[in-house]
Structure formats: structure tokens, C-alpha cells
Design a protein around this motif. Structure first.
Motif, mmCIF file in Angstrom:
data_model
loop_
_atom_site.group_PDB
_atom_site.id
_atom_site.type_symbol
_atom_site.label_atom_id
_atom_site.label_comp_id
_atom_site.label_asym_id
_atom_site.label_seq_id
_atom_site.Cartn_x
_atom_site.Cartn_y
_atom_site.Cartn_z
ATOM 1 N N GLU A 1 -39.920 20.186 75.021
ATOM 2 C CA GLU A 1 -40.572 18.996 74.346
ATOM 3 C C GLU A 1 -41.980 18.323 75.097
ATOM 4 O O GLU A 1 -42.804 18.131 74.018
ATOM 5 C CB GLU A 1 -39.422 17.816 74.303
ATOM 6 N N VAL A 2 -42.142 18.454 76.065
ATOM 7 C CA VAL A 2 -43.313 17.858 76.652
ATOM 8 C C VAL A 2 -44.375 18.636 76.492
ATOM 9 O O VAL A 2 -45.510 18.267 76.305
ATOM 10 C CB VAL A 2 -42.995 17.523 78.327
ATOM 11 N N VAL B 1 -47.533 15.896 71.971
ATOM 12 C CA VAL B 1 -47.568 15.340 73.157
ATOM 13 C C VAL B 1 -49.086 15.459 73.500
ATOM 14 O O VAL B 1 -49.364 14.479 74.239
ATOM 15 C CB VAL B 1 -46.626 15.888 74.107
ATOM 16 N N CYS C 1 -40.343 11.890 73.611
ATOM 17 C CA CYS C 1 -39.773 13.191 74.112
ATOM 18 C C CYS C 1 -38.024 12.975 74.155
ATOM 19 O O CYS C 1 -37.362 13.727 73.654
ATOM 20 C CB CYS C 1 -40.210 13.759 75.397
#
Length: 315
Positions: free
Chosen positions: A207-208, A213, A231
């Protein structure tokens, strides 16, 4: 409705498989009921004993008779304990729920915290050390780790009991039960903890690295705000799905730990029922364990469909 029918069909197939396989395996169920007296029985007496227990008929007839009784709530008596199988299980199931339930909660609390910490410290010294140590511990079999803890903390140091769920007469003593839980609970948590923490760590890191992001960073948002407010919020539904899928994995580990510690729970009872050919007890234990596994799998599927509706459309 469809899921309910699927569940019932799965339980029916499980009951057929367990019933037939149990009766085709070598062993004498009369030994469980009559003990050493079986060796002194004549052929006529043995036939009478088998007829009394309903073992004289063909397997198909036995199954139909068992199913009819089971549908009316009668699962028969335990050959070994000479009492209704529901009473035998009822006396043990609380111990397994206590061990497995506390273990399940602790595993996912610590797995979430550990996964978040390792993802936050990605490739740092703490992350590398935890990853290596966790990998080693998670590869240790439950029985070996349990024996090691018994040797160190029960035999050598004498800090904790090596077996049982409570001292004789101390069933209602909370501190005594907690004292007996420490070692088996430690094994259940340690063996499973890093596996799920690692999955959570990797999911967070995926996710990061998403495009949103990078966009948030370009807008000047702080790393801490992006990590915890965006996140983790996105990862949390996957975490719930992972919890549902893990029930069967943790349940199997709990059963193994019960055996090593002679913990009076469902796992130990399952082993005894298979060993002593206690058919009625084995059937109900298999159906209970199977129901938990099937329901957890269905819950995981529902969670996945909520997270990604495309999964439900593909079915």
C-alpha cells in the motif's frame, strides 16, 4: 440461502467421509467399550456385543441409522466414556475455547502491531532482526517448541506445570488456570505470530508503494499522516479477511499443543477418539471442527467480496 445449502452439503459430505474412513481403518472398537474382556469373548458373545453397538450391519446401514438419530439430536454414546458424546464434549470444549480464543486474539493483536512496526522501520536494523528471528521461530514445529518449553520452564526451573488445564480441585481458581495456560498459550502464539505479522507487513508495504501515496507526498503530507491515516485504513479490511481465513490454521495448531501438554480439550479428545475407535465421539468432533473451518472460510469469502465486489461477480 445459497450459502446455507452449501454449508449443509459440505457437512453432509464430511460426515460420509469420516464415517466410512473411520470404519475402514484397522482396529477394534469393542476394545474401547469392553476393554480387556474382548480377548475372553467367544465368537457368539462378540457378535452379540457388535449387534448391541450397531456394528454388525453393513456400513451403509450404519450410516443411515446414525444420520437419522443425528438429525433428531442423538449422536450416540461414547464407547470409552460410557456417556452421551455431547456431555463428553461439553466438559472439554470450554478449555479449547479458552486456549484457542485467547491465542487467536493475542496472535492478531501482536501480529498487527508487529507488522505495522516492521513496515514503519522497513529495512532498518529492527526490521531485519525481527524478520530473521520471526522466520526461525515460525519454522519450529509446535511439538518441538512445546517440549523445549516444558524441559526449561517445567522440568528445570519448575515455574509452570507441564500438563493439564488446572490443579485437581482448582477448576474454579482463575489464577491456577492462568498458570496452566502460560506455556501452551506461549506455543500457540509464537508459532503463528510471525506468519501473520509478515503478511500484514507486506500488505502495508504494498500500500505504501501505491501511486496515491506518492501523490500525497508530493502534496506535502507528512509520512506519519500518510502511513497511519491512509495506508492502514486501506489495509484494515484485508486484515479482517485474514483473521477469518486463519481460524483453521490456528485451530490445528491448538489441537497439536493440547496433545503435547495433555491439555483436556477438543484436540486431545479428537486424538483419543481416533485412537480408541470411539466412532460416535469421533463423528461429532469431526463435524464440530469441520463446521468451524467451513464457516470461517465462508466468512473470509464474504469479507473478500465486500473488499472487492468483482470476486462475487466472477462466481
Amino acid at each position: 440461502m445459497k450459502k446455507g445449502l452449501s454449508f449443509l452439503w459440505s457437512i453432509f459430505l464430511l460426515s460420509v467421509l469420516v464415517f466410512y474412513i473411520a470404519r475402514l481403518t484397522p482396529g477394534d472398537p469393542l476394545v474401547s467399550y469392553y476393554g480387556d474382556r474382548v480377548e475372553k469373548m467367544s465368537s457368539a458373545q462378540r457378535e452379540q456385543a457388535e449387534e448391541r453397538l450397531g456394528l454388525h450391519d453393513p456400513i451403509g446401514v450404519q450410516y443411515v441409522r446414525w444420520l437419522e438419530c443425528a438429525l433428531h439430536g442423538d449422536f450416540g454414546i461414547s464407547y470409552k466414556y460410557k456417556m452421551d458424546v455431547t456431555e463428553v464434549i461439553g466438559a472439554r470444549i470450554g478449555n479449547t475455547l479458552l486456549l484457542g480464543g485467547i491465542g487467536f486474539v493475542l496472535i492478531f493483536i501482536f501480529a498487527l502491531l508487529l507488522g505495522i512496526f516492521c513496515a514503519w522501520k522497513e529495512d532498518g536494523l529492527a526490521d531485519r532482526v525481527i524478520c530473521r528471528a520471526g522466520t526461525v521461530i515460525s519454522c519450529i514445529p509446535e511439538f518441538w517448541l512445546a517440549l523445549l518449553l516444558i524441559l526449561v520452564f517445567s522440568v528445570r526451573l519448575k515455574w509452570f506445570p507441564a500438563s493439564g488445564a488446572y490443579t485437581i480441585g482448582g477448576e474454579q481458581d482463575f489464577r491456577d488456570r492462568l498458570h496452566h495456560l502460560v506455556l501452551p498459550l506461549t506455543v500457540v502464539v509464537l508459532v503463528h505470530l510471525w506468519y501473520y505479522a509478515y503478511l500484514i507487513r507486506n500488505r502495508i508495504l504494498e500500500e505504501v508503494r501505491m501511486d496515491y501515496v506518492l501523490f500525497a507526498k508530493a502534496k506535502g503530507l507528512k509520512k506519519q499522516s500518510i502511513f497511519f491515516r491512509h495506508c492502514l485504513r486501506t489495509v484494515f479490511p484485508s486484515y479482517l479477511s485474514l483473521m477469518a481465513m486463519s481460524v483453521s490454521h490456528i485451530l490445528g495448531g491448538t489441537y497439536m499443543v493440547e496433545l503435547v501438554f495433555s491439555y483436556p480439550g477438543i484436540g486431545t479428545l479428537s486424538y483419543e477418539s481416533a485412537r480408541y475407535k470411539d466412532y460416535n465421539l469421533l463423528m461429532l468432533l469431526s463435524l464440530l471442527s469441520g463446521s468451524v473451518v467451513i464457516l470461517s472460510s465462508m466468512a473470509a469469502r464474504i469479507c473478500n467480496e465486500k473488499i472487492d465486489p468483482r470476486i462475487g461477480e466472477l462466481r
